[in-house]
Design a protein around this motif. Structure first.
Motif, PDB file in Angstrom:
ATOM      1  N   LEU A  55       0.822  -1.212   0.000  1.00 27.86           N
ATOM      2  CA  LEU A  55       0.000   0.000   0.000  1.00 27.86           C
ATOM      3  C   LEU A  55       0.853   1.257   0.000  1.00 27.86           C
ATOM      4  O   LEU A  55       0.553   2.224  -0.701  1.00 27.86           O
ATOM      5  N   VAL A  56       1.901   1.285   0.802  1.00 30.17           N
ATOM      6  CA  VAL A  56       2.701   2.505   0.965  1.00 30.17           C
ATOM      7  C   VAL A  56       3.855   2.594  -0.032  1.00 30.17           C
ATOM      8  O   VAL A  56       4.650   3.532   0.026  1.00 30.17           O
ATOM      9  N   LYS A  57       3.939   1.654  -0.946  1.00 33.88           N
ATOM     10  CA  LYS A  57       4.999   1.691  -1.952  1.00 33.88           C
ATOM     11  C   LYS A  57       4.863   2.964  -2.779  1.00 33.88           C
ATOM     12  O   LYS A  57       3.797   3.259  -3.318  1.00 33.88           O
ATOM     13  N   GLN A  58       5.938   3.738  -2.890  1.00 30.24           N
ATOM     14  CA  GLN A  58       5.893   5.041  -3.544  1.00 30.24           C
ATOM     15  C   GLN A  58       6.175   4.930  -5.038  1.00 30.24           C
ATOM     16  O   GLN A  58       7.151   4.284  -5.445  1.00 30.24           O
ATOM     17  N   PRO A  59       5.359   5.567  -5.880  1.00 31.19           N
ATOM     18  CA  PRO A  59       5.648   5.596  -7.321  1.00 31.19           C
ATOM     19  C   PRO A  59       6.966   6.333  -7.565  1.00 31.19           C
ATOM     20  O   PRO A  59       7.347   7.206  -6.778  1.00 31.19           O
ATOM     21  N   PRO A  60       7.664   6.020  -8.654  1.00 31.50           N
ATOM     22  CA  PRO A  60       8.962   6.669  -8.902  1.00 31.50           C
ATOM     23  C   PRO A  60       8.864   8.170  -9.140  1.00 31.50           C
ATOM     24  O   PRO A  60       9.826   8.899  -8.919  1.00 31.50           O
ATOM     25  N   ASP A  61       7.700   8.660  -9.599  1.00 29.97           N
ATOM     26  CA  ASP A  61       7.554  10.085  -9.910  1.00 29.97           C
ATOM     27  C   ASP A  61       6.763  10.843  -8.845  1.00 29.97           C
ATOM     28  O   ASP A  61       6.194  11.898  -9.113  1.00 29.97           O
ATOM     29  N   VAL A  62       6.729  10.319  -7.616  1.00 33.37           N
ATOM     30  CA  VAL A  62       5.939  10.949  -6.559  1.00 33.37           C
ATOM     31  C   VAL A  62       6.527  12.313  -6.201  1.00 33.37           C
ATOM     32  O   VAL A  62       7.738  12.521  -6.257  1.00 33.37           O
ATOM     33  N   THR A  63       5.653  13.270  -5.840  1.00 37.88           N
ATOM     34  CA  THR A  63       6.082  14.624  -5.483  1.00 37.88           C
ATOM     35  C   THR A  63       5.662  14.940  -4.052  1.00 37.88           C
ATOM     36  O   THR A  63       5.005  14.147  -3.383  1.00 37.88           O
ATOM     37  N   GLU A  64       6.012  16.152  -3.629  1.00 37.68           N
ATOM     38  CA  GLU A  64       5.562  16.627  -2.328  1.00 37.68           C
ATOM     39  C   GLU A  64       4.054  16.859  -2.351  1.00 37.68           C
ATOM     40  O   GLU A  64       3.442  17.035  -3.412  1.00 37.68           O
ATOM     41  N   ASN A  65       3.451  16.910  -1.177  1.00 33.07           N
ATOM     42  CA  ASN A  65       2.021  17.180  -1.047  1.00 33.07           C
ATOM     43  C   ASN A  65       1.752  18.632  -1.429  1.00 33.07           C
ATOM     44  O   ASN A  65       2.326  19.544  -0.846  1.00 33.07           O
ATOM     45  N   PRO A  66       0.886  18.881  -2.417  1.00 35.02           N
ATOM     46  CA  PRO A  66       0.666  20.260  -2.884  1.00 35.02           C
ATOM     47  C   PRO A  66      -0.042  21.145  -1.876  1.00 35.02           C
ATOM     48  O   PRO A  66      -0.012  22.367  -1.984  1.00 35.02           O
ATOM     49  N   TYR A  67      -0.708  20.536  -0.881  1.00 36.84           N
ATOM     50  CA  TYR A  67      -1.493  21.321   0.077  1.00 36.84           C
ATOM     51  C   TYR A  67      -0.761  21.527   1.398  1.00 36.84           C
ATOM     52  O   TYR A  67      -1.298  22.145   2.308  1.00 36.84           O
TER      53      TYR A  67
END
Length: 642
Positions: A357-369
């Motif tokens: 579930l918590v596996k991060q995609p390679p193109d993940v970014t910071e939270n915009p909010y």
């Protein structure tokens, strides 16, 4: 209660149902049905594999105001009980046989999401039929935005009267304007036509598979009373409280809203013509921040935008959490052929392995909010940060530099009312790197921007080893203002292009330990010497040998959300965008970054690992500085040639 072999059978009379309904009278029909048919089967008792509950059809019809068998059947199946087998028995009652959760977990749900339908029902459903014919059946269709349009009702009447039928169970959000309020008579949700269900004004929809969908109909309103086609801060607050106060709350699977969330474009890929700092709802930003949906669908802007996934945790400060994907969909049948249908598969969060579930995609970014969450919760827009004016420069490079531009790229003369210059932060005492300081060796400075400058490194690893330094006194990247960060990024990108044109890649590192002024070291490495992976491996290997925990962090991560101001750390950024980070707790070798790059595996100049052994005369340094300025001039973004 009667035990029948491996099946536990329970019969509920009409009076029992009504008494249960009285207890849950404040809940919508969806909630009540989920109580009756889903919740009791979450954990089979005493190892039983099946529960069977027989219900009086007449009681259900009276209770739920369903007067025909087909309507009841389609509603129960539509309520998300894809994992439930409905069987009509010999006494004309209905029994439910839930399948084991472990069996459900093996098969992902196949869903479709759609943008503004605007009354083009035939166009939508014909497209869905074509997709299902080619790719197989989907479980649900979720519609956001304007389901009804300003077109005549003739097409809708065919679906309403049963002449035509939606080919898939379809869930829609409510009105976004006064004109279409008339179609949604029940705020708690209702069946609009066969296979087409209005979810309701706001709420949570949970299927038997465990899939959790949160929905919020309408557009944002801060006025009281709230129009029938809008939601208020109270609506958002109640949704957040209802879900987030649940013990062990991790997030929801899907969030459906019509408006976009404000600021969703922050830290992400371009949202095209939609300015996410002006368009959208700050209340929805707040809702998305709290609910942490795995998928968030919205519409209304008549364009398609699939944002890069963003993380819901602060790297190295919080436990890893799942990422969120925001997808905005265009309107059905738009002439530009922008995407309005989105197909995806999803395994309910409750059934997933925690690590998966918590596996991060390679193109993940910071939270915009992240920076605007507090303002969003009150419905207020985050004010734009005040821009720093052009700084005063304290020396002459004796080279033609042109006119300096502000951080906006505009000449300061164009403003009829220029702001009062704001001085950069000043050091508490003498500083070797503050540009205004007499201690600065100004002959090493090779380029000046508005907020930063470039200088050759004293005792550099190579003749073109440079430093990016802020003009004002900042100790680390973590403490930089937004304007300075923006210019630092410009320098980094420009230096990458510059070195690439000369057959080199660059490595950047910062050591915020026993230093008082930020120094971003930029060291070029010939492409022929080694690959980026070799550099990365060299850092990790030497870190392990010295018992330094060097962690790889996501490419789009913001260092400010990893380290707090004043915290000691070591940070490396490779030319591919890959980043390595170490939080310094006690001691740290001051020359570690240089030692790795000077090693045989990289530059093969181990004798230069200490800068004090690489010093030159001032005349030699001046010669190197003049050469770098000349070579760098074609890439200089700080010069205005107009």
């Amino acid at each position: 209660m009667v035990r029948l072999g491996s099946t536990l059978c329970r019969q509920l009379s009409s009076s029992s149902l009504i008494s249960i309904a009285a207890k849950y009278k404040n809940y919508s029909r969806n909630v009540f049905l989920r109580y009756l048919f889903y919740a009791p089967f979450a954990v089979p008792p005493r190892g039983e594999t099946i529960w069977e509950r027989t219900l009086s059809l007449g009681a259900l019809c009276r209770l739920m105001s369903f007067h025909w068998l087909g309507g009841l059947s389609s509603y129960l199946c539509a309520a998300g009980f894809s994992g439930v087998a409905w069987v009509r028995n010999s006494s004309f009652a209905w029994s439910v046989q839930p399948r084991l959760l472990t069996q459900m977990a093996q098969k992902p749900l196949r869903l479709l999401a759609c943008g503004d339908v605007e009354g083009k029902f035939d166009a939508l459903f014909n497209r869905v039929r074509a997709i299902q014919k080619k790719s197989g059946n989907f479980d649900l269709l979720l519609c956001v935005g304007n389901f009804f349009g300003s077109t005549p009702d003739a097409e809708w009447e065919e679906y309403k009267t049963g002449v035509k039928k939606a080919p898939i169970q379809t869930y829609v959000l409510g009105a976004n304007n006064q004109e279409t309020v008339k179609y949604f008579q029940d705020v708690d949700g209702c069946e609009l036509a066969e296979n087409i269900t209005y979810l309701g004004r706001k709420g949570v929809f949970t299927g038997s598979s465990g899939l959790q969908i949160v929905y919020l109909s309408g557009t944002e309103s801060l006025n009281e009373p709230v129009p029938g086609y809008s939601f208020s801060p109270k609506d958002v607050s109640s949704l957040r409280t209802m879900l987030c106060s649940t013990p062990q709350f991790k997030g929801v699977d899907i969030l459906l809203t019509s408006p976009w969330p404000k600021y969703v474009g922050n830290f992400g890929n371009s949202s095209g013509e939609v300015d996410t700092k002006k368009c959208g709802s700050a209340l929805i930003s707040s809702l998305a921040t709290g609910l942490k949906p795995r998928y968030h669908f919205a519409s209304l802007e008549k364009t398609y935008y699939e944002r890069l996934p963003y993380r819901n945790h602060i790297v190295l400060q919080e436990n890893a959490q799942h990422a969120t994907r925001f997808i905005a969909l265009a309107n059905v049948g738009n002439p530009e052929k922008k995407k309005y249908l989105y197909a995806f598969s999803i395994v309910p969060m409750k059934l997933m392995d925690a690590a998966e579930l918590v596996k991060q995609p390679p193109d993940v970014t910071e939270n915009p909010y992240r920076k605007s969450g507090k303002e969003a919760s009150t419905g207020k827009q985050t004010p734009a940060p005040e821009e720093e004016s052009a700084c005063q420069f304290f020396f002459d490079l004796n080279e033609k530099q042109g006119r300096k531009r502000s951080s906006t790229g505009r000449d300061s003369k164009s403003s009829p009312h220029p702001k009062q210059p704001r001085k950069p932060p000043q050091p508490p005492g003498p500083c070797w790197f503050c540009l205004a300081s007499p201690e600065v060796e100004k002959h090493l400075v090779v380029n000046i921007g508005t907020h930063c400058y470039l200088a050759l490194a004293k005792g550099g690893l190579s003749d073109d080893h440079v430093l990016i330094l802020p003009i004002g006194h900042y100790q680390s990247v973590v403490e930089l203002s937004a304007e300075v960060v923006e210019e630092v990024e410009k320098y980094k990108a420009t230096l990458r292009r510059f070195f690439r044109s000369r057959g080199k890649r660059c490595v950047l590192f910062e050591r915020n330990y026993k230093s008082h002024h930020l120094q971003l070291q930029v060291i070029p490495v010939p492409l022929s010497s080694c690959a980026t992976d070799d550099i990365k491996d060299a850092f990790i290997t030497q870190a392990q040998e010295q018992q330094i925990e060097l962690l790889e962090i996501p490419e789009h991560s913001d260092i400010k959300q990893i380290a707090q101001p004043g915290a000691a750390y070591f940070y490396v950024e490779l030319d591919t965008g890959e980043k390595l980070f170490h939080r310094i707790k006690k001691n740290f070798p001051l020359q570690f970054g240089r030692e790795v790059l000077a090693s045989e595996a990289i530059l093969n100049i181990p004798d230069k690992s200490d800068w004090r052994k690489c010093q030159m005369s001032k005349e030699e340094e001046e010669t190197l500085a003049r050469r770098f300025r000349k070579d760098f001039e074609p890439f200089d973004f700080t010069v205005d040639d107009d």
